[in-house]
Design an enzyme around this catalytic site. Structure first.
Site, PDB file in Angstrom:
ATOM      1  N   CYS A  39      42.887  63.389  35.913  1.00  0.00           N
ATOM      2  CA  CYS A  39      42.038  63.336  34.735  1.00  0.00           C
ATOM      3  C   CYS A  39      42.777  62.544  33.488  1.00  0.00           C
ATOM      4  O   CYS A  39      42.241  61.871  32.850  1.00  0.00           O
ATOM      5  CB  CYS A  39      42.126  64.766  34.144  1.00  0.00           C
ATOM      6  SG  CYS A  39      43.755  65.498  34.228  1.00  0.00           S
TER       7      CYS A  39
ATOM      8  N   GLU B 240      33.731  59.337  33.402  1.00  0.00           N
ATOM      9  CA  GLU B 240      34.765  59.521  34.461  1.00  0.00           C
ATOM     10  C   GLU B 240      34.247  59.167  35.764  1.00  0.00           C
ATOM     11  O   GLU B 240      33.366  59.970  36.443  1.00  0.00           O
ATOM     12  CB  GLU B 240      35.237  60.942  34.175  1.00  0.00           C
ATOM     13  CG  GLU B 240      36.666  61.229  34.936  1.00  0.00           C
ATOM     14  CD  GLU B 240      37.113  62.677  34.847  1.00  0.00           C
ATOM     15  OE1 GLU B 240      36.334  63.619  34.836  1.00  0.00           O
ATOM     16  OE2 GLU B 240      38.383  62.643  34.545  1.00  0.00           O
TER      17      GLU B 240
ATOM     18  N   GLU C 165      41.109  72.348  30.122  1.00  0.00           N
ATOM     19  CA  GLU C 165      41.802  71.050  30.573  1.00  0.00           C
ATOM     20  C   GLU C 165      40.496  70.236  31.301  1.00  0.00           C
ATOM     21  O   GLU C 165      40.531  70.453  32.433  1.00  0.00           O
ATOM     22  CB  GLU C 165      42.862  70.945  31.624  1.00  0.00           C
ATOM     23  CG  GLU C 165      43.939  72.058  30.928  1.00  0.00           C
ATOM     24  CD  GLU C 165      44.548  71.496  29.737  1.00  0.00           C
ATOM     25  OE1 GLU C 165      44.586  70.172  29.227  1.00  0.00           O
ATOM     26  OE2 GLU C 165      45.442  72.347  29.048  1.00  0.00           O
TER      27      GLU C 165
HETATM   28  P1  NAD Z   1      34.697  70.930  38.727  1.00  0.00           P
HETATM   29  O1  NAD Z   1      34.652  71.221  37.490  1.00  0.00           O
HETATM   30  O2  NAD Z   1      33.478  70.957  39.677  1.00  0.00           O
HETATM   31  O3  NAD Z   1      35.497  71.961  39.505  1.00  0.00           O
HETATM   32  C1  NAD Z   1      36.790  72.730  39.102  1.00  0.00           C
HETATM   33  C2  NAD Z   1      37.035  74.069  39.393  1.00  0.00           C
HETATM   34  O4  NAD Z   1      35.847  75.037  38.712  1.00  0.00           O
HETATM   35  C3  NAD Z   1      36.587  74.372  40.752  1.00  0.00           C
HETATM   36  O5  NAD Z   1      37.793  75.457  41.339  1.00  0.00           O
HETATM   37  C4  NAD Z   1      35.172  74.859  41.021  1.00  0.00           C
HETATM   38  O6  NAD Z   1      34.997  75.487  42.152  1.00  0.00           O
HETATM   39  C5  NAD Z   1      35.112  75.629  39.676  1.00  0.00           C
HETATM   40  N1  NAD Z   1      33.633  75.831  39.066  1.00  0.00           N
HETATM   41  C6  NAD Z   1      32.796  75.081  39.460  1.00  0.00           C
HETATM   42  N2  NAD Z   1      31.502  75.646  38.854  1.00  0.00           N
HETATM   43  C7  NAD Z   1      31.868  76.671  38.262  1.00  0.00           C
HETATM   44  C8  NAD Z   1      31.193  77.511  37.315  1.00  0.00           C
HETATM   45  N3  NAD Z   1      29.928  77.374  37.076  1.00  0.00           N
HETATM   46  N4  NAD Z   1      32.014  78.338  36.977  1.00  0.00           N
HETATM   47  C9  NAD Z   1      33.365  78.485  37.157  1.00  0.00           C
HETATM   48  N5  NAD Z   1      34.063  77.578  37.828  1.00  0.00           N
HETATM   49  C10 NAD Z   1      33.397  76.755  38.565  1.00  0.00           C
HETATM   50  O7  NAD Z   1      35.662  69.617  38.893  1.00  0.00           O
HETATM   51  P2  NAD Z   1      36.424  69.154  40.063  1.00  0.00           P
HETATM   52  O8  NAD Z   1      35.315  68.137  40.596  1.00  0.00           O
HETATM   53  O9  NAD Z   1      36.874  69.979  41.035  1.00  0.00           O
HETATM   54  O10 NAD Z   1      37.416  68.150  39.494  1.00  0.00           O
HETATM   55  C11 NAD Z   1      37.890  67.023  38.920  1.00  0.00           C
HETATM   56  C12 NAD Z   1      37.490  67.093  37.515  1.00  0.00           C
HETATM   57  O11 NAD Z   1      38.765  67.962  36.883  1.00  0.00           O
HETATM   58  C13 NAD Z   1      37.323  66.092  36.705  1.00  0.00           C
HETATM   59  O12 NAD Z   1      36.602  65.829  35.577  1.00  0.00           O
HETATM   60  C14 NAD Z   1      38.941  65.998  35.822  1.00  0.00           C
HETATM   61  O13 NAD Z   1      38.986  65.109  34.906  1.00  0.00           O
HETATM   62  C15 NAD Z   1      39.253  67.575  35.774  1.00  0.00           C
HETATM   63  N6  NAD Z   1      40.626  67.651  35.561  1.00  0.00           N
HETATM   64  C16 NAD Z   1      41.287  67.627  34.418  1.00  0.00           C
HETATM   65  C17 NAD Z   1      42.385  68.003  34.093  1.00  0.00           C
HETATM   66  C18 NAD Z   1      43.229  68.120  32.835  1.00  0.00           C
HETATM   67  O14 NAD Z   1      44.295  68.623  32.803  1.00  0.00           O
HETATM   68  N7  NAD Z   1      42.366  67.847  31.870  1.00  0.00           N
HETATM   69  C19 NAD Z   1      43.344  67.851  35.335  1.00  0.00           C
HETATM   70  C20 NAD Z   1      42.579  67.484  36.575  1.00  0.00           C
HETATM   71  C21 NAD Z   1      41.377  67.490  36.686  1.00  0.00           C
END
Ligand code: NAD
Length: 494
Positions: free
Chosen positions: A288, A388, A254
């Site tokens: 998102c 975004e 997601e």
């Molecule tokens: P992010 O990708 O930086 O982090 C999300 C999660 O992934 C966190 O728990 C983080 O610790 C983890 N993470 C970071 N690097 C990683 C790696 N190398 N391996 C595994 N895990 C890792 O995103 P964010 O800034 O925390 O969240 C915002 C983003 O999430 C936005 O792009 C938003 O659109 C997206 N989002 C999507 C949905 C959906 O349902 N499509 C819902 C909410 C948020």
């Protein structure tokens, strides 16, 4: 600190116990209202993730054998516990994320309870099937749990997203290792306490707060995790796809979005103005599915914008714990800076900031991660219309006809969610069909329900949360053939 919580659970949850991390590290958790420390939480490293996976693997055989109704009953008890502790969870989520109380009270917490309840009810209703094959044979399909599943959630809706992930996984008979975002682990740890109280067996759920590149990466690489559900940015989603190649993990992604919110010339303007403000400004735009691209028919653009900007300017920013607050801070300083940078990018590209684009003037908010509701006129090809921003930041463009609006709406790499406002029934369905998007809202925006599949296409990822789709994601099909009455001619006559 004005928080009515007993205390903060701040340890890892592994094998039914709250424990310190192997390396003894901690993560400081800040209140985005003023960046003051709330608490420190134990940091999970690779060895802790490995311990959690072992605990989950040990719990799995008994958990999958448990009657589905009994697994469901535990989720129903959890839903009740969320409601019984609603006030505490409301405040906890508000101080950790910056969501105003009115959002956490009326959206995050009830939606969390309802999701656990929905999947509690689903546990014993998700059935296999029988395939009508050749005479003399019975072929039946079982939906079996995958085993130990890894789950990684972001910081924008920690409480709710944890329920979206754990509800279907547990109902389907999987054991879970979940990593909350490093910024916002508190409500997830409180849920772990409630799970223990209502009687989930040790090891069925394990919570490992930690940094993405360490704990998250270990989950993505782990050879004994056969399914990983990830919500987060598209950039990290791509890395996870690469990591999953090791043991060919089943993935559910997601990712980001850039929601088109189209206002046709025959729309109910007051309803569209209010709905579009909710689409982008709710949760400070950190969603998102946010309607982050406002696309207005040129005939009503001026009238709409006049009202929309008036509304944006009137939104009450303030301490999330103040009952009157309509918009809180962004969840972190780093993210506030990122959104502000996009205001500069908009100007550099020739965009016009129609309102906002800066920190609020209020000295009471200067230590926090606040930013004013921002409306920017821009071209569809501009970065602010393509990338975004993930803040209270909406781009505005106009269109002349349906052909042009479809080109603009579908003209990004994403395909998560979008909305349209019109009184023309045929056009509504025609445009909904043409939008390249996992979800479409007609004359509303950002509706979600545990029964309705949630997820995207293109760079917004694949797989679906919620509903029967989620149960399919967390199970795999086993096809069983039985010879009930068939005479099979021998292939090899001897
Ligand atoms: P992010 O990708 O930086 O982090 C999300 C999660 O992934 C966190 O728990 C983080 O610790 C983890 N993470 C970071 N690097 C990683 C790696 N190398 N391996 C595994 N895990 C890792 O995103 P964010 O800034 O925390 O969240 C915002 C983003 O999430 C936005 O792009 C938003 O659109 C997206 N989002 C999507 C949905 C959906 O349902 N499509 C819902 C909410 C948020």
């Amino acid at each position: 600190m004005n928080v009515q919580t007993k205390s903060f659970q701040n340890k890892l949850f592994i094998g039914g116990e709250f424990v310190d991390g192997d390396a003894g590290g901690t993560i400081e958790v800040l209140n985005p209202h003023d960046n003051s420390p709330i608490t420190e939480v134990a940091e999970a490293r690779e060895a802790d993730v490995d311990r959690a996976v072992t605990a989950a693997a040990e719990a799995f055989p008994a958990w999958r054998r448990m009657a589905a109704m009994d697994r469901g009953r535990l989720l129903l008890k959890l839903a009740d516990a969320v409601e019984a502790n609603a006030d505490e969870l409301t405040r906890l989520e508000s101080i950790d994320t910056g969501h105003p109380l009115r959002d956490t009270r009326f959206l995050d917490v009830p939606r969390t309870a309802v999701t656990y309840r929905y999947f509690g009810g689903m546990a014993d209703k998700f059935e296999g099937s029988v395939v009508p094959v050749e005479e003399g044979f019975l072929n039946y399909l079982l939906r079996e749990p995958v085993g130990v599943v890894g789950q990684i959630v972001p910081w924008n809706f920690p409480l709710m997203f944890t329920s979206w992930k754990m509800g279907p996984a547990l109902a389907a008979g999987n054991c879970v290792v979940l990593k909350p975002a490093e910024l916002t682990p508190l409500s997830t740890l409180r849920i772990a306490e409630l799970m223990r109280e209502v009687g989930f067996p040790p090891g069925v759920v394990n919570i490992v707060p930690g940094y993405g590149p360490i704990a998250g990466q270990r989950l993505a690489d782990h050879p004994d995790i056969h399914k990983l559900a990830f919500t987060g940015s598209t950039a990290v989603g791509r890395k996870i796809v690469e990591s999953s190649a090791g043991n060919l993990k089943k993935l559910q992604l997601e990712l980001g979005g850039k929601g088109a919110n189209i206002i046709f010339e025959d729309a109910n303007i007051p309803a569209a103005v209010g709905g579009s403000a909710f689409a982008i400004f709710h949760n400070q735009g950190q969603a998102c599915i946010a309607g982050s691209r406002l696309i207005l028919h040129e005939a009503i653009a001026d009238e709409f914008l006049d009202k929309f900007i008036g509304l944006a300017k009137s939104i009450r920013l303030g301490d999330p714990l103040d009952e009157n607050t309509e918009m809180g801070p962004l969840t972190s300083k780093m993210h506030q800076e990122r959104v502000l940078k996009y205001c500069e990018v908009a100007k550099e590209e020739g965009g016009e900031i129609l309102t906002g684009g800066k920190l609020p003037d209020d000295p009471a908010l200067e230590k926090g991660c606040y930013i004013e509701p921002t409306v920017v006129r821009a071209k569809p090809s501009d970065r602010v219309c393509q990338e975004e921003v993930f803040g209270p930041f909406v781009s505005v463009t106009t269109f002349r006809d349906e052909e042009e609006v479809m080109e603009i709406a579908n003209g990004t790499e994403y395909g998560l969610a979008g909305g349209l406002w019109t009184r023309d029934l045929q056009r509504a369905h025609r445009v909904a069909a043409q939008l390249i998007s996992g979800m479409v809202w007609i004359n509303c925006y950002k509706r979600v329900n545990p029964g309705s599949p949630f997820g995207g296409v293109r760079s917004s990822g694949y797989g679906r949360e919620m509903g029967f789709d989620a149960m399919r994601e967390y199970t795999q099909t086993k096809s069983v053939w039985v010879n009930v009455d068939a005479q099979i001619p021998p292939y090899y006559k001897r």
